[in-house]
Design an enzyme around this catalytic site. Structure first.
Site, mmCIF file in Angstrom:
data_model
loop_
_atom_site.group_PDB
_atom_site.id
_atom_site.type_symbol
_atom_site.label_atom_id
_atom_site.label_comp_id
_atom_site.label_asym_id
_atom_site.label_seq_id
_atom_site.Cartn_x
_atom_site.Cartn_y
_atom_site.Cartn_z
ATOM 1 N N SER A 104 0.832 -1.204 0.000
ATOM 2 C CA SER A 104 0.000 0.000 0.000
ATOM 3 C C SER A 104 0.865 1.251 0.000
ATOM 4 C CB SER A 104 -0.916 0.018 1.221
ATOM 5 O OG SER A 104 -1.697 -1.152 1.277
HETATM 6 N N1 SAM Z 1 -0.368 -4.899 4.228
HETATM 7 C C1 SAM Z 1 0.366 -5.179 3.029
HETATM 8 C C2 SAM Z 1 1.738 -4.584 3.026
HETATM 9 O O1 SAM Z 1 2.109 -3.913 3.996
HETATM 10 O O2 SAM Z 1 2.438 -4.820 2.041
HETATM 11 C C3 SAM Z 1 -0.365 -4.781 1.786
HETATM 12 C C4 SAM Z 1 -1.556 -5.589 1.577
HETATM 13 S S1 SAM Z 1 -2.191 -5.726 -0.060
HETATM 14 C C5 SAM Z 1 -2.879 -4.130 -0.338
HETATM 15 C C6 SAM Z 1 -3.584 -6.763 0.378
HETATM 16 C C7 SAM Z 1 -3.179 -8.162 0.776
HETATM 17 O O3 SAM Z 1 -4.318 -8.814 1.318
HETATM 18 C C8 SAM Z 1 -2.701 -9.010 -0.387
HETATM 19 O O4 SAM Z 1 -1.440 -9.532 -0.092
HETATM 20 C C9 SAM Z 1 -3.760 -10.103 -0.481
HETATM 21 O O5 SAM Z 1 -3.258 -11.343 -0.922
HETATM 22 C C10 SAM Z 1 -4.226 -10.163 0.952
HETATM 23 N N2 SAM Z 1 -5.553 -10.772 1.158
HETATM 24 C C11 SAM Z 1 -6.695 -10.581 0.470
HETATM 25 N N3 SAM Z 1 -7.694 -11.316 0.993
HETATM 26 C C12 SAM Z 1 -7.170 -11.978 2.056
HETATM 27 C C13 SAM Z 1 -7.694 -12.905 3.004
HETATM 28 N N4 SAM Z 1 -8.972 -13.308 2.991
HETATM 29 N N5 SAM Z 1 -6.863 -13.379 3.951
HETATM 30 C C14 SAM Z 1 -5.561 -12.998 4.000
HETATM 31 N N6 SAM Z 1 -5.005 -12.135 3.129
HETATM 32 C C15 SAM Z 1 -5.800 -11.633 2.168
#
Ligand code: SAM
EC number: 2.1.1.77
Length: 219
Positions: A64
């Site tokens: 993000s």
């Molecule tokens: N917090 C992260 C960072 O600091 O890099 C960025 C997150 S990215 C915007 C969103 C993440 O949520 C992705 O890696 C995606 O695979 C994960 N995601 C989406 N749905 C999810 C779920 N149900 N459980 C766990 N992770 C999930």
């Protein structure tokens, strides 16, 4: 961009920009000064690691934008400054490292194995005591609940009831809720069996997948 060894100057410039954009919490700004964001992206992306933008981390996912991470973190820190925090969506591991720098005990869940492993390698190399799980984060981490804070770093279609049930009394859930184009940053605070809601600015996140998200076909 000319890179110095530790990119301290670029990091300081990012923090100055966050302040200009309205991030005021001194503890949050200190955490952004401390955590080396360039270690959480691949080699080619490193020169841009301190620009205020989201960047690809592979698998159709992003780290993000710093402002977004700072905004969500400030919402948590100002309401629950210490304790145990669960992050849903480990991604690169950067948000987890920021939470660790703030002194929280950090738990994080990622559903994509390649990201879970890559983030684990960085967090281990930095010797950060972040507890990690591979799986559907919408189910939370019942064995470790309750949590003082939960941060969801992907777009939820509706308020995530299972995560709400894993909040401690007075605990705070920070989650972008809305459709796939735009979501409203939402803070849900548990007061006994009641939940208080506060609504903030709009953001655009990648979808929260899983059983209480958009399902498993939305990458
Ligand atoms: N917090 C992260 C960072 O600091 O890099 C960025 C997150 S990215 C915007 C969103 C993440 O949520 C992705 O890696 C995606 O695979 C994960 N995601 C989406 N749905 C999810 C779920 N149900 N459980 C766990 N992770 C999930």
């Amino acid at each position: 961009m000319q890179q110095n060894g530790d990119m301290a100057r670029e990091r300081q410039e990012m923090v100055a920009q966050l302040e200009l954009y309205g991030i005021r919490n001194a503890r949050v700004l200190d955490a952004f000064r401390t955590v080396r964001r360039h270690l959480f992206v691949d080699e080619e992306s490193r020169p841009y690691a301190y620009s205020d933008g989201a960047m690809s981390i592979g698998f159709g996912q992003t780290i993000s934008q710093p402002y977004t991470v700072a905004y969500m973190t400030s919402l948590l820190v100002e309401r629950r400054p210490s304790g145990r925090v669960l992050e849903i969506g480990t991604g690169s591991g950067y948000q987890a490292a920021i939470l660790d720098a703030l002194g929280y005990e950090v738990f994080t869940i990622e559903r994509i194995a390649g990201l879970y492993e890559a983030a684990g390698r960085v967090l281990d190399a930095l010797e950060l005591p972040v507890q990690r799980r591979l799986g559907d984060g919408t189910l939370g981490w019942p064995e470790e609940a309750p949590f003082d804070g939960i941060i969801v770093t992907a777009a939820a279609p509706h308020e995530p009831r299972t995560l709400m049930s894993q909040l401690a009394d007075g605990g705070v859930l920070v989650v972008p809720v809305g459709d796939l184009g735009s979501q409203q940053m939402t803070v849900i605070r548990r007061r006994g069996e009641r939940f208080e809601h506060e609504l903030f600015h709009s953001f655009a996140f990648v979808p929260l997948c899983g059983s209480e998200g958009w399902g498993d076909n939305n990458e």
